[in-house]
Design a protein around this motif. Structure first.
Motif, PDB file in Angstrom:
ATOM      1  N   UNK A  35       0.786  -1.269   0.115  1.00 25.79           N
ATOM      2  CA  UNK A  35       0.022  -0.034  -0.070  1.00 25.79           C
ATOM      3  C   UNK A  35       0.960   1.112   0.006  1.00 25.79           C
ATOM      4  N   UNK A  36       0.425   2.407  -0.651  1.00 27.77           N
ATOM      5  CA  UNK A  36       1.292   3.619  -0.653  1.00 27.77           C
ATOM      6  C   UNK A  36       0.211   4.694  -0.792  1.00 27.77           C
ATOM      7  N   UNK A  37       0.508   6.045  -0.460  1.00 29.66           N
ATOM      8  CA  UNK A  37      -0.206   7.176  -0.666  1.00 29.66           C
ATOM      9  C   UNK A  37       0.680   8.115  -1.572  1.00 29.66           C
ATOM     10  N   UNK A  38       0.084   8.791  -2.418  1.00 31.31           N
ATOM     11  CA  UNK A  38       0.627   9.920  -3.158  1.00 31.31           C
ATOM     12  C   UNK A  38       0.410  11.216  -2.379  1.00 31.31           C
ATOM     13  N   UNK A  39       0.969  12.164  -2.921  1.00 36.83           N
ATOM     14  CA  UNK A  39       1.010  13.547  -2.262  1.00 36.83           C
ATOM     15  C   UNK A  39      -0.331  13.903  -2.132  1.00 36.83           C
ATOM     16  N   UNK A  40      -1.285  13.724  -2.832  1.00 39.14           N
ATOM     17  CA  UNK A  40      -2.724  13.985  -2.600  1.00 39.14           C
ATOM     18  C   UNK A  40      -3.708  13.179  -1.841  1.00 39.14           C
ATOM     19  N   UNK A  41      -2.991  12.166  -1.130  1.00 44.76           N
ATOM     20  CA  UNK A  41      -3.399  11.234  -0.408  1.00 44.76           C
ATOM     21  C   UNK A  41      -4.523  10.054  -1.011  1.00 44.76           C
TER      22      UNK A  41
END
Length: 73
Positions: free
Chosen positions: A57-63
């Motif tokens: 799992x990962x988030x980008x800068x915009x969540x």
């Protein structure tokens, strides 16, 4: 059976867990006793919003949450 593969925490303290056996992503809010399924079904699949053994799992800068799975054709 619950088999966590990936775990990540967002900026609000929610915990996200990928479960390979149920092919789902669950979220636990701070203080929650039970997680809520946010995507996936109890059986693996290759369609929209379906996983087959979700892992990382990962988030980008915009969540936005990104999920990798190992067996989704």
């Amino acid at each position: 059976m619950f088999q966590p593969a990936g775990v990540i925490v967002d900026q609000m303290g929610n915990i996200y867990v990928s479960n390979e056996r149920s092919h789902q992503i669950k979220r636990w809010s701070p203080g929650a006793i039970e997680g809520t399924t946010i995507v996936g079904e109890n059986a693996g699949g290759g369609g929209p919003a379906q996983f087959r053994f979700p892992r990382d799992l990962s988030f980008d800068r915009q969540s936005n949450l990104y999920v990798t799975d190992i067996n989704n054709d």
